[in-house]
Design a protein around this motif. Structure first.
Motif, PDB file in Angstrom:
ATOM      1  N   PRO A 137     -26.268   6.738  -2.201  1.00 49.88           N
ATOM      2  CA  PRO A 137     -25.365   6.199  -1.106  1.00 49.88           C
ATOM      3  C   PRO A 137     -26.067   5.152  -0.223  1.00 49.88           C
ATOM      4  N   SER A 138     -27.343   5.303  -0.174  1.00 52.64           N
ATOM      5  CA  SER A 138     -28.004   4.332   0.873  1.00 52.64           C
ATOM      6  C   SER A 138     -28.183   3.003   0.175  1.00 52.64           C
ATOM      7  N   GLY A 139     -28.710   3.114  -1.158  1.00 49.43           N
ATOM      8  CA  GLY A 139     -28.881   1.786  -1.728  1.00 49.43           C
ATOM      9  C   GLY A 139     -27.737   1.037  -2.299  1.00 49.43           C
ATOM     10  N   LEU A 189     -31.950  -1.539  -8.518  1.00 44.77           N
ATOM     11  CA  LEU A 189     -32.603  -1.152  -9.516  1.00 44.77           C
ATOM     12  C   LEU A 189     -32.471   0.342  -9.672  1.00 44.77           C
ATOM     13  N   GLU A 190     -31.921   1.005 -10.579  1.00 44.92           N
ATOM     14  CA  GLU A 190     -31.491   2.556 -10.669  1.00 44.92           C
ATOM     15  C   GLU A 190     -32.065   2.894 -11.887  1.00 44.92           C
ATOM     16  N   ARG A 191     -32.784   4.282 -11.695  1.00 50.17           N
ATOM     17  CA  ARG A 191     -33.463   5.000 -12.890  1.00 50.17           C
ATOM     18  C   ARG A 191     -32.450   5.505 -13.813  1.00 50.17           C
ATOM     19  N   GLY A 249     -24.537  20.931   8.945  1.00 42.79           N
ATOM     20  CA  GLY A 249     -24.200  19.989   9.627  1.00 42.79           C
ATOM     21  C   GLY A 249     -23.461  18.664   9.031  1.00 42.79           C
ATOM     22  N   GLY A 250     -23.902  18.505   7.709  1.00 47.22           N
ATOM     23  CA  GLY A 250     -23.500  17.439   6.811  1.00 47.22           C
ATOM     24  C   GLY A 250     -24.100  15.909   7.381  1.00 47.22           C
ATOM     25  N   LYS A 251     -25.248  15.846   7.570  1.00 46.86           N
ATOM     26  CA  LYS A 251     -25.708  14.497   8.144  1.00 46.86           C
ATOM     27  C   LYS A 251     -26.752  14.074   7.213  1.00 46.86           C
ATOM     28  N   GLY A 252     -26.989  14.504   5.897  1.00 48.76           N
ATOM     29  CA  GLY A 252     -27.829  13.919   5.087  1.00 48.76           C
ATOM     30  C   GLY A 252     -27.508  12.402   4.678  1.00 48.76           C
ATOM     31  N   MET A 253     -26.415  12.255   4.031  1.00 53.17           N
ATOM     32  CA  MET A 253     -25.524  11.193   3.638  1.00 53.17           C
ATOM     33  C   MET A 253     -25.252  10.015   4.519  1.00 53.17           C
ATOM     34  N   ASN A 254     -24.984  10.730   5.850  1.00 56.38           N
ATOM     35  CA  ASN A 254     -24.495   9.950   6.834  1.00 56.38           C
ATOM     36  C   ASN A 254     -25.655   9.133   7.469  1.00 56.38           C
ATOM     37  N   GLY A 279     -32.839   6.357   4.219  1.00 56.69           N
ATOM     38  CA  GLY A 279     -31.930   7.534   3.683  1.00 56.69           C
ATOM     39  C   GLY A 279     -33.068   8.621   3.237  1.00 56.69           C
ATOM     40  N   ASP A 280     -32.718   9.305   2.166  1.00 53.73           N
ATOM     41  CA  ASP A 280     -33.635  10.403   1.746  1.00 53.73           C
ATOM     42  C   ASP A 280     -35.114  10.218   1.366  1.00 53.73           C
ATOM     43  N   ALA A 281     -35.436   9.182   1.232  1.00 50.09           N
ATOM     44  CA  ALA A 281     -36.646   8.534   1.037  1.00 50.09           C
ATOM     45  C   ALA A 281     -37.447   8.658   2.150  1.00 50.09           C
ATOM     46  N   PRO A 318     -15.738  12.960  -0.908  1.00 49.49           N
ATOM     47  CA  PRO A 318     -16.833  13.612  -1.752  1.00 49.49           C
ATOM     48  C   PRO A 318     -17.966  12.183  -2.338  1.00 49.49           C
ATOM     49  N   GLN A 319     -19.163  12.629  -2.072  1.00 50.36           N
ATOM     50  CA  GLN A 319     -20.299  11.880  -2.425  1.00 50.36           C
ATOM     51  C   GLN A 319     -19.947  11.073  -3.681  1.00 50.36           C
ATOM     52  N   GLN A 320     -19.566  11.673  -4.798  1.00 53.86           N
ATOM     53  CA  GLN A 320     -19.519  11.117  -5.975  1.00 53.86           C
ATOM     54  C   GLN A 320     -18.290   9.862  -5.990  1.00 53.86           C
ATOM     55  N   GLN A 345     -21.498  10.833 -11.389  1.00 52.50           N
ATOM     56  CA  GLN A 345     -20.962  12.209 -11.319  1.00 52.50           C
ATOM     57  C   GLN A 345     -21.657  13.146 -10.550  1.00 52.50           C
ATOM     58  N   ARG A 346     -22.783  12.649  -9.982  1.00 56.29           N
ATOM     59  CA  ARG A 346     -23.738  13.610  -9.033  1.00 56.29           C
ATOM     60  C   ARG A 346     -22.902  14.034  -7.701  1.00 56.29           C
ATOM     61  N   GLN A 347     -22.747  15.157  -7.703  1.00 54.77           N
ATOM     62  CA  GLN A 347     -21.955  15.982  -6.589  1.00 54.77           C
ATOM     63  C   GLN A 347     -22.782  16.450  -5.513  1.00 54.77           C
TER      64      GLN A 347
HETATM   65  P1  RFL Z   1     -30.049   9.851  -3.190  1.00 57.95           P
HETATM   66  O1  RFL Z   1     -28.751  10.094  -3.270  1.00 57.95           O
HETATM   67  O2  RFL Z   1     -31.249  10.778  -3.534  1.00 57.95           O
HETATM   68  O3  RFL Z   1     -30.245   8.508  -4.386  1.00 57.95           O
HETATM   69  C1  RFL Z   1     -31.430   8.201  -4.739  1.00 57.95           C
HETATM   70  C2  RFL Z   1     -31.010   7.221  -5.846  1.00 57.95           C
HETATM   71  O4  RFL Z   1     -32.578   6.746  -6.424  1.00 57.95           O
HETATM   72  C3  RFL Z   1     -32.533   6.864  -7.766  1.00 57.95           C
HETATM   73  N1  RFL Z   1     -34.050   6.901  -8.056  1.00 57.95           N
HETATM   74  C4  RFL Z   1     -34.673   5.938  -8.690  1.00 57.95           C
HETATM   75  N2  RFL Z   1     -34.304   4.653  -9.110  1.00 57.95           N
HETATM   76  C5  RFL Z   1     -35.202   3.949  -9.655  1.00 57.95           C
HETATM   77  N3  RFL Z   1     -36.571   4.375  -9.856  1.00 57.95           N
HETATM   78  C6  RFL Z   1     -37.133   5.538  -9.378  1.00 57.95           C
HETATM   79  N4  RFL Z   1     -38.379   5.896  -9.463  1.00 57.95           N
HETATM   80  C7  RFL Z   1     -36.054   6.318  -8.687  1.00 57.95           C
HETATM   81  N5  RFL Z   1     -36.254   7.582  -8.296  1.00 57.95           N
HETATM   82  C8  RFL Z   1     -34.844   8.113  -7.677  1.00 57.95           C
HETATM   83  C9  RFL Z   1     -32.025   8.318  -7.937  1.00 57.95           C
HETATM   84  O5  RFL Z   1     -31.704   8.143  -9.221  1.00 57.95           O
HETATM   85  C10 RFL Z   1     -30.823   7.926  -7.095  1.00 57.95           C
HETATM   86  O6  RFL Z   1     -29.721   7.547  -7.755  1.00 57.95           O
HETATM   87  O7  RFL Z   1     -30.675   9.158  -1.943  1.00 57.95           O
HETATM   88  P2  RFL Z   1     -29.703   8.609  -0.696  1.00 57.95           P
HETATM   89  O8  RFL Z   1     -29.154   7.076  -1.190  1.00 57.95           O
HETATM   90  O9  RFL Z   1     -30.829   8.396   0.440  1.00 57.95           O
HETATM   91  O10 RFL Z   1     -28.499   9.404  -0.118  1.00 57.95           O
HETATM   92  C11 RFL Z   1     -28.894  10.839   0.424  1.00 57.95           C
HETATM   93  C12 RFL Z   1     -27.854  11.725   0.114  1.00 57.95           C
HETATM   94  O11 RFL Z   1     -27.658  11.889  -1.432  1.00 57.95           O
HETATM   95  C13 RFL Z   1     -28.354  13.079   0.669  1.00 57.95           C
HETATM   96  O12 RFL Z   1     -28.651  12.911   2.169  1.00 57.95           O
HETATM   97  C14 RFL Z   1     -26.954  13.885   0.737  1.00 57.95           C
HETATM   98  O13 RFL Z   1     -26.486  14.331  -0.579  1.00 57.95           O
HETATM   99  C15 RFL Z   1     -27.572  15.398   1.589  1.00 57.95           C
HETATM  100  N6  RFL Z   1     -26.548  16.290   1.645  1.00 57.95           N
HETATM  101  C16 RFL Z   1     -25.416  16.095   2.298  1.00 57.95           C
HETATM  102  N7  RFL Z   1     -25.196  15.064   3.251  1.00 57.95           N
HETATM  103  C17 RFL Z   1     -24.003  15.060   3.949  1.00 57.95           C
HETATM  104  O14 RFL Z   1     -24.109  14.102   4.812  1.00 57.95           O
HETATM  105  N8  RFL Z   1     -23.252  16.068   4.091  1.00 57.95           N
HETATM  106  C18 RFL Z   1     -23.212  17.021   3.405  1.00 57.95           C
HETATM  107  O15 RFL Z   1     -22.385  17.844   3.321  1.00 57.95           O
HETATM  108  C19 RFL Z   1     -24.278  17.036   2.409  1.00 57.95           C
HETATM  109  N9  RFL Z   1     -24.252  18.259   1.481  1.00 57.95           N
HETATM  110  C20 RFL Z   1     -26.465  17.219   0.641  1.00 57.95           C
HETATM  111  C21 RFL Z   1     -25.342  18.319   0.566  1.00 57.95           C
HETATM  112  C22 RFL Z   1     -27.343  17.598  -0.387  1.00 57.95           C
HETATM  113  C23 RFL Z   1     -27.531  18.742  -1.198  1.00 57.95           C
HETATM  114  N10 RFL Z   1     -28.503  18.706  -2.190  1.00 57.95           N
HETATM  115  C24 RFL Z   1     -28.925  17.598  -2.924  1.00 57.95           C
HETATM  116  C25 RFL Z   1     -29.730  19.671  -1.933  1.00 57.95           C
HETATM  117  C26 RFL Z   1     -25.676  19.352  -0.283  1.00 57.95           C
HETATM  118  C27 RFL Z   1     -26.352  19.479  -1.345  1.00 57.95           C
HETATM  119  C28 RFL Z   1     -26.387  20.674  -2.294  1.00 57.95           C
END
Ligand code: RFL
Length: 395
Positions: free
Chosen positions: A18-20, A37-39, A298-303, A288-290, A107-109, A47-49
């Motif tokens: 989502p961030s990239g 660049l995506e791995r 609270g559903g804030k990670g993606m946001n 983002g998650d990096a 949904p994120q996907q 498909q990643r949910q």
């Molecule tokens: P992502 O989604 O992890 O994407 C990172 C991308 O980088 C790729 N990658 C690489 N590419 C090139 N070279 C490398 N060396 C690489 N290493 C990794 C990966 O394949 C991937 O495509 O990070 P981004 O974009 O910062 O997005 C963050 C969100 O995905 C994350 O915060 C949320 O999913 C967290 N989260 C939720 N957030 C919400 O806002 N609301 C929710 O309800 C919510 N529920 C959740 C969640 C996370 C969950 N997990 C993963 C524990 C529920 C779950 C179960």
């Protein structure tokens, strides 16, 4: 030297989550060159949910950048949050309490699929299957990314900026020299057993607390639901078969008629928080998650990931168009202010909803405090309003 060795771009984006993808689309809209660049393969990332709720701020961002028509279509809005307390429903009118702001169920996907389509339709450069991505020269004016393309050939891109959008396990954060960042971690001591199942979605997103523990029920598309069940951290996945899952859901939600449905996916998530400060090093910006992990409560990670992407897109635009690098210097502080506010919100909710469950887990005193905190959401317009404001997302 091969032609690939001379590639240049303004922003090299590592990771198509989502961030990239958001950053890539915003930069493209601003007319700024970038390469993503995506791995993984396209099929894999599409498909990643994971997440499912887009907050008000994020929806407004897509509107302001002219992407709403392609990204937000059919996203369901829900201005009400249900709290099922010992089987009794209580409804908090989030939109009303938050001055008309509300989240959207997306949904994120679906978001990822739409962002990929939009970027490619506009002629964006998105490369899947990139192996061995390595970052270098980060403290110079021309940082470098090298990688192996799908055919195994070595490629090299020189950029003005690198955006590390590769999630918690990515390579970007690990490329920052030791001692340049402070790391904050917190283990909440709680596990969530998460289940995706073919069960009709609830009328409103629902949190349930009872002496059996915490559970949540959220919509994921027209026929599916995401459930969360509190469990001990490090729980054995095999300890939960379908009978136990639905028996526990029925008890915790207080609905003996909750229908059974095919379980499509199950996982255990240990609730933890992680933040690095600063979120940048030289010409590398972590997004983002990096840079931060927040519990799913609270559903804030993606946001947060989407919010970081917009701050960085605007900062790069100022640097490239106006020669003003101050917003880039402010990037980390701007994003961290929001990150800590959301971490606090997530922790507040985590305590309120888990401590008010089984008193044997939290202890009787914390149990009583949590129930009082939960009640206050419904008896004080200010308390309910603050909760609603944080849930809907910043103005
Ligand atoms: P992502 O989604 O992890 O994407 C990172 C991308 O980088 C790729 N990658 C690489 N590419 C090139 N070279 C490398 N060396 C690489 N290493 C990794 C990966 O394949 C991937 O495509 O990070 P981004 O974009 O910062 O997005 C963050 C969100 O995905 C994350 O915060 C949320 O999913 C967290 N989260 C939720 N957030 C919400 O806002 N609301 C929710 O309800 C919510 N529920 C959740 C969640 C996370 C969950 N997990 C993963 C524990 C529920 C779950 C179960």
């Amino acid at each position: 030297m091969s032609e690939a060795a001379h590639e240049t771009t303004t922003v090299a984006i590592v990771g198509a989550g989502p961030s990239g993808l958001t950053l890539a689309n915003l930069l493209r809209t601003a007319g700024i060159g970038c390469v993503v660049l995506e791995r993984q393969s396209r099929g894999y990332v599409e498909q990643r949910q994971r997440a499912g709720v887009l907050e008000h701020r994020a929806a407004r961002m897509f509107e302001e950048w002219g992407l709403a028509g392609r990204v937000l279509q059919d996203s369901r809005t829900d201005g009400v949050q249900e709290f099922r307390v010992d089987g009794e429903p209580r409804f908090l009118p989030i939109a009303e309490l938050a001055g008309g702001r509300f989240g959207r169920i997306l949904p994120q996907q679906f978001l990822v699929q739409r962002l990929i389509t939009a970027f490619l339709e506009d002629g964006g450069d998105l490369r899947f299957g990139c192996g061995d991505v390595t970052l270098g020269e980060l403290d110079s004016d021309r940082p470098i990314v090298t990688y192996l393309d799908e055919s195994g050939a070595q490629r090299r891109i020189e950029a003005d900026f690198i955006a590390g959008c590769d999630g918690f396990h990515g390579v970007s954060r690990r490329s920052v020299p030791e001692g340049e960042q402070t790391t904050y971690t917190y283990d909440h001591g709680i596990g969530w057993f998460t289940v995706l199942a073919d069960v009709p979605p609830p009328r409103h997103p629902m949190f349930a607390v009872s002496s059996h523990g915490f559970a949540a029920h959220f919509p994921r598309g027209p026929r599916s639901s995401r459930f969360y069940l509190q469990c001990p951290p490090g729980e054995d996945l095999g300890a939960w078969d379908e009978d136990r899952i639905f028996e526990q859901l029925r008890l915790r939600i207080g609905d003996p008629d909750l229908p059974y449905g095919k379980v499509l996916e199950k996982a255990v998530v240990d609730m933890r928080s992680f933040v690095v400060d600063p979120m940048s090093y030289g010409r590398l910006f972590l997004v983002g998650d990096a840079a931060h992990i927040i519990t799913p409560m609270g559903g804030k990670g993606m946001n947060l990931a989407l919010a970081d992407a917009e701050v960085l897109a605007k900062a790069v635009r100022s640097a490239v168009r106006d020669g003003d690098e101050q917003p880039l210097r402010d990037y980390s502080r701007t994003c961290l202010d929001r990150t800590w506010s959301y971490q606090e919100y997530s922790r507040w909710m985590t305590e309120m909803l888990h401590d008010s469950g089984d008193p044997a887990t939290s202890g009787p005193f914390r149990h009583k405090l949590a129930r009082a905190r939960l009640d206050r959401l419904f008896t004080s317009a200010n308390a309910g309003g603050l909760f609603a404001e944080l849930m809907a997302g910043e103005a």
